[in-house]
Design a protein around this motif. Structure first.
Motif, PDB file in Angstrom:
ATOM      1  N   LEU A  65       0.719  -1.192   0.197  1.00 53.86           N
ATOM      2  CA  LEU A  65       0.098   0.077   0.095  1.00 53.86           C
ATOM      3  C   LEU A  65       0.874   1.430  -0.039  1.00 53.86           C
ATOM      4  O   LEU A  65       0.405   2.318   0.464  1.00 53.86           O
ATOM      5  N   VAL A  72      -6.357  -2.936   3.968  1.00 50.34           N
ATOM      6  CA  VAL A  72      -6.890  -3.093   2.954  1.00 50.34           C
ATOM      7  C   VAL A  72      -8.474  -3.070   3.031  1.00 50.34           C
ATOM      8  O   VAL A  72      -9.108  -2.460   2.060  1.00 50.34           O
ATOM      9  N   TYR A  73      -9.106  -3.645   4.063  1.00 45.44           N
ATOM     10  CA  TYR A  73     -10.458  -3.253   4.657  1.00 45.44           C
ATOM     11  C   TYR A  73     -10.477  -3.484   5.715  1.00 45.44           C
ATOM     12  O   TYR A  73     -10.217  -4.606   6.511  1.00 45.44           O
ATOM     13  N   MET A  87     -11.352   1.966   4.152  1.00 47.10           N
ATOM     14  CA  MET A  87     -10.121   1.928   3.204  1.00 47.10           C
ATOM     15  C   MET A  87      -9.658   3.206   3.249  1.00 47.10           C
ATOM     16  O   MET A  87      -9.420   3.912   2.321  1.00 47.10           O
ATOM     17  N   ALA A 141      -7.250   6.442   3.354  1.00 45.14           N
ATOM     18  CA  ALA A 141      -6.133   6.984   2.761  1.00 45.14           C
ATOM     19  C   ALA A 141      -4.947   7.565   3.628  1.00 45.14           C
ATOM     20  O   ALA A 141      -3.892   7.941   3.348  1.00 45.14           O
ATOM     21  N   ASN A 145      -4.232   3.508  -0.969  1.00 47.28           N
ATOM     22  CA  ASN A 145      -5.666   3.549  -0.712  1.00 47.28           C
ATOM     23  C   ASN A 145      -6.106   5.227  -1.481  1.00 47.28           C
ATOM     24  O   ASN A 145      -7.321   5.465  -1.147  1.00 47.28           O
ATOM     25  N   LEU A 153      -9.192   5.804  -4.685  1.00 45.20           N
ATOM     26  CA  LEU A 153      -9.782   4.220  -5.219  1.00 45.20           C
ATOM     27  C   LEU A 153     -11.045   4.923  -5.671  1.00 45.20           C
ATOM     28  O   LEU A 153     -11.906   5.582  -5.421  1.00 45.20           O
ATOM     29  N   LYS A 163     -13.250  -0.055  -4.641  1.00 49.22           N
ATOM     30  CA  LYS A 163     -13.822  -0.169  -3.217  1.00 49.22           C
ATOM     31  C   LYS A 163     -14.720  -1.468  -3.350  1.00 49.22           C
ATOM     32  O   LYS A 163     -14.783  -2.259  -2.398  1.00 49.22           O
ATOM     33  N   ARG A 181     -13.004  -4.479  -3.098  1.00 51.21           N
ATOM     34  CA  ARG A 181     -12.428  -5.017  -1.711  1.00 51.21           C
ATOM     35  C   ARG A 181     -13.669  -5.377  -0.801  1.00 51.21           C
ATOM     36  O   ARG A 181     -13.274  -6.184   0.230  1.00 51.21           O
TER      37      ARG A 181
END
Length: 253
Positions: free
Chosen positions: A42, A83-84, A96, A98, A108, A111, A116, A119
């Protein structure tokens, strides 16, 4: 459920002791620091990859210990909260994020709606469905979610050591707080360091409040569960509180 769905479920969700006799279900949404290689860490610096922004250090060990002591089922996410975050609904900005505390999360940023949605389908939906199924298999289930928090957040030192959190159903939290007041020297507080206003009670609302199940969210300062011995000791303490609080509530019913 077809074989492909079974594989996806096992890849994304760790379900242990599913046939446990107890109605208690332990949940650990931030159990893992794993970021799938496809996301390239990420864009985080190496110093952040095992920090509290990526997961809840020590929480899974405590949750596992509690599940063993209480003969409870355990449901845990197998992917990083970045990630989630399985303790957030898909529409939440921090599902998620940023940015997490002092770290930007480049992977993130910006997105798309499709990103989204992918995910949500891959990480959140299997977790939500697995937890719902475990709870539905029990009569009058009791849900306990286990988290840890950093002792210093945005440069501010946190005094609280254990937080006992609840939303609009405080039955289990009230009983546990009463026990804690008489059986520990720890600094234990209600809805601290987070509370419902911080958006942290999603799992409680989604899976317990909506069905009238007893529930509580536990937050442990992560410097207190850095070693296996500390994790085991905290698991024993919290398991005793849950067990005794349950007994008190059932005696009044």
């Amino acid at each position: 459920m077809n074989h492909r769905d079974d594989a996806l479920m096992s890849d994304m969700v760790d379900v242990r002791n599913a046939q446990a006799a107890s109605p208690i279900v332990i949940v650990c949404e931030h159990a893992s620091a794993h970021i799938p290689p496809a996301f390239g860490d990420l864009g985080l610096p190496a110093s952040a990859l095992h920090s509290h922004v990526v997961w809840d250090p020590g929480a899974m060990a405590v949750a596992t210990g509690m599940a063993d002591l209480l003969d409870a089922a355990l449901v845990a996410s197998k992917t990083s909260r970045l990630v989630y975050d399985c303790n957030r609904p898909p529409e939440a900005p921090d599902a998620m994020p940023a940015r997490s505390e002092i770290f930007d999360v480049p992977g993130n940023a910006d997105l798309s709606a499709n990103d989204k949605a992918e995910r949500v389908a891959r990480y959140y939906t299997p977790f939500r469905e697995a937890l719902a199924a475990i709870l539905a298999a029990r009569t009058a289930p009791i849900m306990v979610t286990v988290h840890s928090f950093t002792p210093v957040y945005h440069g501010k030192t946190r005094e609280v050591e254990i937080g006992i959190l609840h939303d609009n159903d405080a039955r289990l939290a009230d009983a546990m707080l009463g026990l804690a007041a008489h059986h520990t020297s720890r600094i234990v507080r209600r809805n601290d360091p987070y509370g419902p206003g911080d958006g942290v009670t999603h799992t409680l609302k989604e899976h317990a409040l909506a069905h009238g199940h007893l529930n509580v969210m536990l937050e442990i300062r992560n410097d207190l569960i850095a070693t296996e011995a500390e994790q085991a000791a905290v698991a024993r303490t919290l398991s005793d509180w849950v067990s005794n609080a349950r007994a008190q509530i059932e005696a009044k019913a």
